[in-house]
Structure formats: structure tokens, C-alpha cells
Design a protein around this motif. Structure first.
Motif, short mmCIF file in Angstrom:
data_model
loop_
_atom_site.label_atom_id
_atom_site.label_comp_id
_atom_site.label_asym_id
_atom_site.label_seq_id
_atom_site.Cartn_x
_atom_site.Cartn_y
_atom_site.Cartn_z
N TRP A 59 -7.61 -2.11 -4.18
CA TRP A 59 -7.14 -3.50 -4.21
C TRP A 59 -8.19 -4.44 -4.77
O TRP A 59 -7.89 -5.29 -5.61
N ARG B 294 6.12 -13.29 -1.57
CA ARG B 294 6.11 -12.31 -2.65
C ARG B 294 4.79 -11.55 -2.68
O ARG B 294 4.75 -10.33 -2.81
N ARG C 294 -2.54 2.62 -4.22
CA ARG C 294 -3.95 2.66 -3.81
C ARG C 294 -4.43 4.11 -3.68
O ARG C 294 -3.76 4.95 -3.08
N ARG D 4 1.66 -6.59 -2.12
CA ARG D 4 0.51 -5.88 -1.56
C ARG D 4 0.99 -4.66 -0.76
O ARG D 4 0.37 -3.59 -0.81
N ARG D 5 2.08 -4.81 -0.01
CA ARG D 5 2.57 -3.68 0.77
C ARG D 5 3.01 -2.54 -0.15
O ARG D 5 2.71 -1.36 0.09
N ILE D 6 3.75 -2.86 -1.23
CA ILE D 6 4.17 -1.82 -2.17
C ILE D 6 2.96 -1.18 -2.83
O ILE D 6 2.90 0.04 -3.02
N TYR D 7 1.96 -2.00 -3.16
CA TYR D 7 0.74 -1.45 -3.76
C TYR D 7 0.10 -0.43 -2.82
O TYR D 7 -0.25 0.68 -3.23
N ASP D 8 -0.07 -0.80 -1.55
CA ASP D 8 -0.71 0.10 -0.60
C ASP D 8 0.08 1.39 -0.41
O ASP D 8 -0.50 2.48 -0.25
N LEU D 9 1.40 1.30 -0.46
CA LEU D 9 2.24 2.48 -0.24
C LEU D 9 2.34 3.38 -1.47
O LEU D 9 2.55 4.58 -1.34
N THR D 10 2.18 2.80 -2.67
CA THR D 10 2.48 3.59 -3.88
C THR D 10 1.30 3.81 -4.81
O THR D 10 1.32 4.74 -5.61
N THR E 246 2.70 -10.97 -0.23
CA THR E 246 2.59 -10.07 0.91
C THR E 246 3.26 -8.73 0.63
O THR E 246 2.70 -7.65 0.90
N TYR E 247 4.46 -8.79 0.04
CA TYR E 247 5.20 -7.55 -0.15
C TYR E 247 4.79 -6.81 -1.41
O TYR E 247 4.93 -5.58 -1.48
#
Length: 347
Positions: free
Chosen positions: A135, A262, A275, A267-273, A264-265
């Protein structure tokens, strides 16, 4: 000479790196198409590239370039532009190789390796090296993932680093790499393959000194910038396992949600897919260190009269229709049968 063709829409800073890194990595001249030349930041990019001695910059305006209509799909525009360049270079003996790369890629090429390609082989393969993604990165990463063998992929799955023991799960971007062709061969370029005029994939020479560095999403900031830009670029095709994430990212990036929601989510997609577990990969010695800006190559200038000849060819092709430069791979028998069944079902 070794040339590249690219269709880009990016920040001035990223474009400066893109050009500098490719020229330091063995490329002699770059043909860069600006996909959205009137959007913010792009006139600055055009002005800088127009002054660069090793770049031919082509703004692709709807009237100046897309004379027969701008294709909706980014992938189609990329293919067309690359094959326009190949056609423009076709008569020139000084144009030895042409590679089709994206704006987030660097062609790591070696002149001795290319000189050693057998005379009867007209295409080469650049397997991908993918920059690790975190990140926050203090600078552009110089650590890369390479395609792994089954044993290492199995180890990473057991450790919980990847979901399944495949390079498709290990890489966030493409695993197919990129291709280069001899411009005078008549071969066409897709996003990844070298194909004949009738769409047949061609055998490609390989050499460990040849690869493509892919900065798919090296940081969270770049991840957000990339997907925001792609949401505005029109339809594009993705490999099946990445398509759901790509669709979700497009929907989120183009939504009218409050900016903080926008973000926040995204970042969530980034962490899940996206990083990477860089610490684990480094401990297992699966990463390679490479800084393309320090690769040490010096681009060769055009021979006398070559720049003018190329400019004349590009101007000639710019005035005409572009649709004929799109060449698609022939479908394998199973896919052809599926298409046939769909067509029969509609009749």
C-alpha cells in the motif's frame, strides 16, 4: 533498432519513468499513442514527449487519428495502434524489432540476445516480471516476482500466501508476457501474442536476457489511479479469474459515492486482491532485485533520414481508416464450436 509501441493515459511523472526506464533497458525508440490527448495532464505529456529525441508521440484525436470512428474497447485501440506502427516500419531495414508494451511496463531487452535469434524466427517472447505491491512504498519498487515452478507455488499455497498453486493466483496482472516481431516479417501483434495475418499464433524465441517488467499496481496510490483511469477508458478484457475483481473495481471507481467511502472500499479490494506478502516472498528467496533505470543501455539514434521517413509513413497511415489494422487470434476448435452453438441457438 529496437522499437516499442504503446497506447497510454498516465500522469507526467509516470510517463517520464516509463520512457527513461525503457530507454535504459535496451529500447532505442518509442512510439507512444496518447489515448485521451485532451484530458487533464495529457497536453503536458504530449509537449514533453514531442521534445524527446527517442520518442514519436501521436495524440489519437477522434478527428485527427480515428478517422473511421474510435473503437469503444481499449484493447482494440491498443492492437490497432501497435499494428499501425508495424506497418509503418515494414519497409525499413533499420527497424529490427518492434515490441508492444503497456504504459506500466518496461521492455528488458538485450541486443546480443536479439542478434542471436535464428534468422527464420520472426517473433520473441518477453515473460513477465511483476513488481511487488504494497500500500505504501517510499519509491518505485525494484523487487520483482517471476513465474514459479509447481513446487514453489505449492509451498506458497500451503503457507496461505496464495489461494491456489498457480502463477495466475501468484500474479495480479497478466502471466502471458509480451511479444516482439520483426517489422518486415508481416506478423501482427495482439496484446500478448505474435500472430500471422490469418490469426495463427506464431512460435516465439525465448532467452533469459529478455523479459517485461510489469508495474501492475506497485502501491495503493497507483492501484487507485490505474483503476480510476480504466473505468473511464471503455470496455477491456481480463483473464477469467480477475474479471470479477475488475468489474467490482470499475463499478466502485465510477460510482458517485462520497470520496471517503469510495477510498475505504478501494483499499479493502486492494488488500484482498493485490497486496503482496513481501516479507514471506523475500524470506523464501523468490524475488529478484532489478532497477531498470540502472540497466545501463544507451538508445541508438535514428540513421540519417530515418526520422523523416518514419514521420511521413505515420502521417500517411494517420489519414486513412484504422479498422483494418485489428487482427484477432484464431479461436481453438473448442472455442469455435462454442461460438457455433451460441449462433445456432439464436437462429
Amino acid at each position: 533498432m529496437i522499437l516499442t509501441a504503446s497506447t497510454i493515459k498516465d500522469s507526467p511523472e509516470n510517463v517520464r519513468f516509463f520512457v527513461s526506464a525503457n530507454l535504459a533497458s535496451g529500447v532505442d525508440h518509442m512510439v507512444v499513442f496518447l489515448d485521451a490527448p485532451k484530458e487533464p495532464g495529457q497536453p503536458e505529456v504530449a509537449a514533453e514527449l514531442a521534445e524527446h529525441p527517442h520518442v514519436t508521440c501521436i495524440p489519437t484525436g477522434r478527428k485527427s487519428w480515428w478517422t473511421d470512428g474510435r473503437p469503444q474497447s481499449l484493447n482494440v485501440r491498443q492492437r490497432i495502434n501497435a499494428n499501425v506502427v508495424r506497418r509503418a516500419l515494414e519497409p525499413f531495414a533499420w527497424a529490427e524489432w518492434l515490441f508492444h508494451i503497456d504504459g506500466d511496463e518496461v521492455a528488458r531487452v538485450d541486443r546480443e540476445a536479439l542478434a542471436a535469434v535464428p534468422a527464420g524466427t520472426d517473433a520473441v517472447h518477453l515473460p513477465p516480471w511483476e513488481a511487488v505491491s504494497q500500500w505504501s512504498q517510499p519509491e518505485r519498487p525494484t523487487r520483482f516476482k517471476r513465474l514459479l515452478e509447481d513446487a514453489d507455488l505449492n509451498l506458497l499455497q500451503v503457507l496461505g500466501t496464495i489461494g491456489e498453486p498457480t502463477n495466475q493466483a501468484y500474479f495480479h496482472g497478466h502471466v502471458m508476457g509480451k511479444s516482439g516481431v520483426r517489422p518486415g516479417s508481416g506478423l501482427a501483434l495482439t496484446l500478448h501474442e505474435a500472430i500471422s495475418a490469418d490469426g495463427e499464433r506464431q512460435p516465439r524465441h525465448t532467452d533469459p536476457r529478455l523479459s517485461v517488467l510489469h508495474y501492475d499496481a506497485p502501491s495503493g496510490e497507483e492501484f487507485v489511479r490505474k483503476w480510476t483511469a480504466l473505468a473511464q477508458a471503455g470496455p477491456a478484457r481480463y483473464r477469467p479469474d480477475r474479471a470479477p475483481a475488475a468489474k467490482a473495481l470499475r463499478a466502485l471507481a465510477s460510482s458517485d459515492l462520497p470520496e471517503d467511502v469510495r477510498a475505504t472500499y478501494l483499499r479493502r479490494i486492494y488488500d484482498l486482491t493485490t497486496r503482496d506478502d513481501v516479507e514471506t516472498l523475500a524470506d523464501l528467496r523468490l524475488l529478484v532485485e532489478h532497477d531498470p533505470l540502472q540497466a545501463g543501455a544507451t538508445p541508438r539514434p535514428f540513421p540519417a533520414g530515418a526520422a523523416e521517413a518514419l514521420a511521413a509513413r505515420v502521417a500517411e497511415l494517420a489519414a486513412g481508416p484504422k479498422a483494418g489494422f485489428y487482427v484477432e487470434e484464431s479461436s481453438p476448435p473448442r472455442e469455435r464450436n462454442k461460438r457455433l452453438k451460441r449462433l445456432v441457438g439464436r437462429s
